[in-house]
Write an enzyme that holds these catalytic residues in place. Structure first.
Site, PDB file in Angstrom:
ATOM      1  N   ALA A  12      -0.553  72.229  -2.557  1.00 42.55           N
ATOM      2  CA  ALA A  12       0.994  72.191  -2.318  1.00 42.55           C
ATOM      3  C   ALA A  12       1.913  71.207  -3.107  1.00 42.55           C
ATOM      4  O   ALA A  12       2.871  71.615  -3.731  1.00 42.55           O
ATOM      5  CB  ALA A  12       1.061  71.625  -0.934  1.00 42.55           C
ATOM      6  N   ALA A  13       0.951  70.101  -3.571  1.00 40.37           N
ATOM      7  CA  ALA A  13       1.817  69.170  -4.595  1.00 40.37           C
ATOM      8  C   ALA A  13       2.248  69.614  -5.783  1.00 40.37           C
ATOM      9  O   ALA A  13       3.177  69.401  -6.392  1.00 40.37           O
ATOM     10  CB  ALA A  13       1.275  67.657  -4.702  1.00 40.37           C
ATOM     11  N   LYS A  75       9.519  74.497  14.028  1.00 38.37           N
ATOM     12  CA  LYS A  75       9.061  73.320  14.690  1.00 38.37           C
ATOM     13  C   LYS A  75      10.187  72.276  15.159  1.00 38.37           C
ATOM     14  O   LYS A  75      10.954  71.962  14.132  1.00 38.37           O
ATOM     15  CB  LYS A  75       7.971  72.390  13.633  1.00 38.37           C
ATOM     16  N   LEU A 326      -1.861  64.033  -2.452  1.00 36.13           N
ATOM     17  CA  LEU A 326      -2.879  63.032  -2.318  1.00 36.13           C
ATOM     18  C   LEU A 326      -3.395  62.196  -3.129  1.00 36.13           C
ATOM     19  O   LEU A 326      -4.006  61.403  -3.015  1.00 36.13           O
ATOM     20  CB  LEU A 326      -4.127  64.017  -1.525  1.00 36.13           C
ATOM     21  N   GLU A 335       2.465  62.301  11.898  1.00 37.91           N
ATOM     22  CA  GLU A 335       3.666  62.512  11.901  1.00 37.91           C
ATOM     23  C   GLU A 335       4.114  63.453  10.571  1.00 37.91           C
ATOM     24  O   GLU A 335       5.269  63.779  10.081  1.00 37.91           O
ATOM     25  CB  GLU A 335       4.783  61.323  11.800  1.00 37.91           C
ATOM     26  N   ILE A 339       3.775  66.348   3.141  1.00 36.26           N
ATOM     27  CA  ILE A 339       4.760  66.992   2.213  1.00 36.26           C
ATOM     28  C   ILE A 339       5.663  66.408   1.896  1.00 36.26           C
ATOM     29  O   ILE A 339       6.380  66.483   1.070  1.00 36.26           O
ATOM     30  CB  ILE A 339       4.491  68.236   2.664  1.00 36.26           C
TER      31      ILE A 339
HETATM   32  C1  FAD Z   1      -6.804  66.377   7.967  1.00 36.60           C
HETATM   33  C2  FAD Z   1      -5.519  66.428   7.117  1.00 36.60           C
HETATM   34  C3  FAD Z   1      -4.428  67.022   7.921  1.00 36.60           C
HETATM   35  C4  FAD Z   1      -3.248  67.232   7.219  1.00 36.60           C
HETATM   36  N1  FAD Z   1      -2.078  67.462   7.680  1.00 36.60           N
HETATM   37  C5  FAD Z   1      -1.048  67.510   7.310  1.00 36.60           C
HETATM   38  C6  FAD Z   1       0.186  68.167   8.006  1.00 36.60           C
HETATM   39  O1  FAD Z   1       0.259  68.573   9.135  1.00 36.60           O
HETATM   40  N2  FAD Z   1       1.354  67.907   7.283  1.00 36.60           N
HETATM   41  C7  FAD Z   1       1.653  67.487   5.989  1.00 36.60           C
HETATM   42  O2  FAD Z   1       2.543  67.339   5.407  1.00 36.60           O
HETATM   43  N3  FAD Z   1       0.283  67.362   5.152  1.00 36.60           N
HETATM   44  C8  FAD Z   1      -0.864  67.099   6.018  1.00 36.60           C
HETATM   45  N4  FAD Z   1      -1.950  66.801   5.370  1.00 36.60           N
HETATM   46  C9  FAD Z   1      -1.762  66.637   3.667  1.00 36.60           C
HETATM   47  C10 FAD Z   1      -1.755  67.669   3.011  1.00 36.60           C
HETATM   48  O3  FAD Z   1      -2.718  68.528   3.116  1.00 36.60           O
HETATM   49  C11 FAD Z   1      -1.406  67.571   1.555  1.00 36.60           C
HETATM   50  O4  FAD Z   1      -0.379  66.329   1.360  1.00 36.60           O
HETATM   51  C12 FAD Z   1      -0.884  68.694   0.768  1.00 36.60           C
HETATM   52  O5  FAD Z   1      -1.609  69.862   1.044  1.00 36.60           O
HETATM   53  C13 FAD Z   1      -1.024  68.428  -0.508  1.00 36.60           C
HETATM   54  O6  FAD Z   1      -2.237  68.196  -1.384  1.00 36.60           O
HETATM   55  P1  FAD Z   1      -2.513  68.343  -2.709  1.00 36.60           P
HETATM   56  O7  FAD Z   1      -1.679  69.325  -3.434  1.00 36.60           O
HETATM   57  O8  FAD Z   1      -1.907  66.715  -3.070  1.00 36.60           O
HETATM   58  O9  FAD Z   1      -3.995  68.434  -3.203  1.00 36.60           O
HETATM   59  P2  FAD Z   1      -4.958  69.615  -2.727  1.00 36.60           P
HETATM   60  O10 FAD Z   1      -4.464  70.433  -1.975  1.00 36.60           O
HETATM   61  O11 FAD Z   1      -6.337  68.827  -2.786  1.00 36.60           O
HETATM   62  O12 FAD Z   1      -4.933  70.130  -4.291  1.00 36.60           O
HETATM   63  C14 FAD Z   1      -5.644  69.621  -5.592  1.00 36.60           C
HETATM   64  C15 FAD Z   1      -5.623  70.449  -6.703  1.00 36.60           C
HETATM   65  O13 FAD Z   1      -6.382  69.797  -7.684  1.00 36.60           O
HETATM   66  C16 FAD Z   1      -7.268  70.711  -8.064  1.00 36.60           C
HETATM   67  N5  FAD Z   1      -8.343  69.798  -8.927  1.00 36.60           N
HETATM   68  C17 FAD Z   1      -8.979  68.741  -8.520  1.00 36.60           C
HETATM   69  N6  FAD Z   1      -9.963  68.334  -9.502  1.00 36.60           N
HETATM   70  C18 FAD Z   1      -9.897  69.496 -10.476  1.00 36.60           C
HETATM   71  C19 FAD Z   1     -10.278  69.400 -11.682  1.00 36.60           C
HETATM   72  N7  FAD Z   1     -11.475  68.647 -12.051  1.00 36.60           N
HETATM   73  N8  FAD Z   1     -10.151  70.562 -12.362  1.00 36.60           N
HETATM   74  C20 FAD Z   1      -8.928  71.233 -12.285  1.00 36.60           C
HETATM   75  N9  FAD Z   1      -8.361  71.129 -11.088  1.00 36.60           N
HETATM   76  C21 FAD Z   1      -8.732  70.322  -9.939  1.00 36.60           C
HETATM   77  C22 FAD Z   1      -7.688  71.620  -7.067  1.00 36.60           C
HETATM   78  O14 FAD Z   1      -8.308  72.726  -7.574  1.00 36.60           O
HETATM   79  C23 FAD Z   1      -6.616  71.798  -6.663  1.00 36.60           C
HETATM   80  O15 FAD Z   1      -5.733  72.944  -6.964  1.00 36.60           O
HETATM   81  C24 FAD Z   1      -3.157  66.709   5.704  1.00 36.60           C
HETATM   82  C25 FAD Z   1      -4.324  66.407   5.009  1.00 36.60           C
HETATM   83  C26 FAD Z   1      -5.392  66.104   5.811  1.00 36.60           C
HETATM   84  C27 FAD Z   1      -6.716  65.591   5.038  1.00 36.60           C
END
Ligand code: FAD
Length: 501
Positions: A12-13, A75, A326, A335, A339
């Site tokens: 998502a980020a 929501k 993350l 809460e 996102i």
């Molecule tokens: C238990 C739990 C519940 C949650 N519930 C909520 C909620 O209800 N509401 C909310 O707003 N947020 C929630 N979150 C947080 C939410 O999931 C994240 O903030 C959101 O999905 C964004 O994730 P991200 O994009 O930072 O990381 P990720 O989705 O993990 O994406 C990371 C990316 O980096 C890539 N990557 C990593 N290493 C490499 C590499 N070596 N080479 C190439 N690519 C790589 C991966 O392939 C992936 O594409 C929750 C989190 C957890 C743990």
């Protein structure tokens, strides 16, 4: 101007960043995103905060199309069960308590009256009354909406939706696993090396690599500010299940359990469940069993275990690397603020990138100070949900009720307890109405309030609150059930008008 922007990670980020950048940088510089299907995305994060609507609007996403693509639902807020004591419940909706906070301080009158005929405190709040009855309509926003709303959605579908959206607007996707981060002598990141030997160069790198924190954490070794002494949860079991029955709650449910809490998030296609727990307080296998006992229907997958530490990187922007999502930190999901934090930091970053002035150390220091403040403010708000508990039935709740609080939170609680003042600081993620909802829900009322409260004769105050409650009930009764409103919206041809109220 920054010419080549490289986003690392396609969760998502990453794709929110690509969507925002391609919406505003069309024709200027390049936006490339590296992601690895083999590693995948975290795929949880199904509940959001109302500000996501501003993000969608700003980048030009149509609500109906978005809800259809992500199996989304509306929501109004969160129902908290068993947080004050077992059997108790309250709502924190994105409400407008309106005159409850106004000059008559009606919350104080409600409290002063302590009159059962006035019903639950939530009945004085329109979106809470809607949530309690499972009703929903998009509010009329002319002249200021009486409530806000957010969405629940499938996080994997959301990332895919944003990917298509951003690629149509010119973002370039590079599939590959990053195996090395190559840095210049001055500490800047110069390029990334992929497993197949390709290299990706950039001027500015946005680290959206999830918990791996590939650039800011692993390569640049930015220290982590650990919040786990206040927010000890460090694991979560997640398991979607079949949707049972027609009804769709227009809210998330958070049920406090022995060693953590369980979420329930209704989507159009399924119901998301998870159990966030503290492994210091409960065995993960027991936490898993407790989750499976909570499911609405048949599980659709095996439960998946996620591990994390609550806190954030000391700085979010170091040299030519900015971390979002993350990779920059994580507060627990109580809460649904992750996102939201991506969005606020992204908005701040975009403002700096679009400004005419060159990026300098002061702007970067301000970005970092503000990011850290936002994390701390939300941390305090989340701790409030735990520390006011009357539960003493397990080690987690005993610890949470007696722990030393951060000074900033202790000060706020003191002001409320002794003076009835809801103190707000700079960069608060949650406004006074949210703080009031938690204090009231946790039955934490001030010991002493402004003597001005007593200026309003009791009968008059009772009359105002009775009439307010009745007016809210009359407004809610004709509204459609959430599932019916949503079904009509989904069945409409694109571009057609919203369903009537
Ligand atoms: C238990 C739990 C519940 C949650 N519930 C909520 C909620 O209800 N509401 C909310 O707003 N947020 C929630 N979150 C947080 C939410 O999931 C994240 O903030 C959101 O999905 C964004 O994730 P991200 O994009 O930072 O990381 P990720 O989705 O993990 O994406 C990371 C990316 O980096 C890539 N990557 C990593 N290493 C490499 C590499 N070596 N080479 C190439 N690519 C790589 C991966 O392939 C992936 O594409 C929750 C989190 C957890 C743990």
């Amino acid at each position: 101007m920054v010419q080549r922007i490289v986003i690392v990670g396609g969760g998502a980020a990453g794709w929110m960043t690509a969507a925002a950048m391609t919406a505003s940088r069309r024709g200027r510089g390049s936006v490339e995103l590296v992601e690895s299907e083999e590693i995948g995305i975290i795929g949880v994060g199904e509940a959001t905060f109302p500000s996501i609507r501003a993000f969608n609007e700003r980048v030009g996403i149509d609500e109906a199309e978005f809800l259809r693509a992500t199996h989304g639902t509306y929501k109004l807020g969160i129902e908290f069960r068993d947080w004050h004591s077992v059997g108790d419940r309250y709502f924190h909706t994105f409400g407008n308590f309106g005159s409850l906070l106004g000059p008559y301080m009606l919350w104080g009158q409600y409290r002063r009256m302590a009159d059962a005929s006035l019903g639950e405190f939530g009945e004085q709040c329109l979106p809470t009354a809607m949530a309690m009855q499972g009703r929903f309509v998009v509010p009329d926003e002319d002249g200021g909406a009486p409530y806000k709303y957010a969405y629940h959605f499938d996080a994997t579908l959301y990332a895919a939706f944003l990917r298509d959206f951003s690629m149509r607007r010119g973002a370039r996707r590079i599939e590959g696993r990053i195996v090395e981060v190559i840095r210049a002598e001055n500490g800047d990141v110069k390029r990334l090396r992929l497993a197949d030997g390709r290299e990706v160069e950039g001027d500015l790198f946005i680290d959206c690599s999830g918990f791996a924190s590939l650039l800011l954490g692993r390569a640049m070794k930015e220290p982590f500010v650990d919040f786990s002494r206040w927010l000890p949860v460090d694991g979560a079991w997640a398991c979607p299940c079949e949707r049972v029955g027609e009804a769709l709650t227009p809210y998330t449910r958070a049920t406090a359990l022995e060693g953590g809490w369980a979420w329930r998030i209704p989507l159009q296609s399924r119901t998301g469940h998870g159990h966030v727990f503290s492994s210091r307080h409960i065995d993960p296998d027991v936490a898993r069993e407790q989750l499976m006992a909570q499911l609405d229907g048949k599980p659709l997958t095996e439960p998946r275990l996620l591990r994390f530490t609550t806190g954030h990187r000391e700085r979010f922007w170091v040299r030519n690397v900015v971390a979002l999502g993350l990779s920059s930190g994580f507060l627990e999901p109580l809460e649904s603020t992750s996102i939201f934090l991506i969005q606020t930091n992204l908005a701040h970053l975009m403002t700096l990138l679009e400004a005419k002035a060159p990026l300098d150390e002061t702007a970067i220091a301000d970005f970092n100070a503000r990011g850290a403040r936002e994390f701390r403010r939300i941390r305090d708000f989340i701790i409030l949900h735990y520390c006011l508990t009357a539960r003493r039935d397990s080690a987690l709740w005993r610890d949470m009720a007696t722990m030393d609080l951060p000074d900033t939170l202790a000060y706020k609680i003191d002001l409320w307890r002794h003076h009835g003042v809801l103190h707000q600081q700079q960069d608060e993620g949650f406004d006074e109405t949210s703080w009031l909802a938690i204090h009231a829900g946790m039955r934490h009322w001030p010991q002493r309030t402004d003597p001005v409260l007593n200026e309003l004769p009791l009968d008059h105050a009772r009359d105002i609150l009775q009439r307010r409650r009745e007016a809210i009930a009359r407004a809610v009764a004709p509204l459609p059930p959430h599932h019916a409103y949503l079904a009509r919206l989904m069945n409409l041809a694109q571009g057609a008008q919203r369903p009537a109220r």
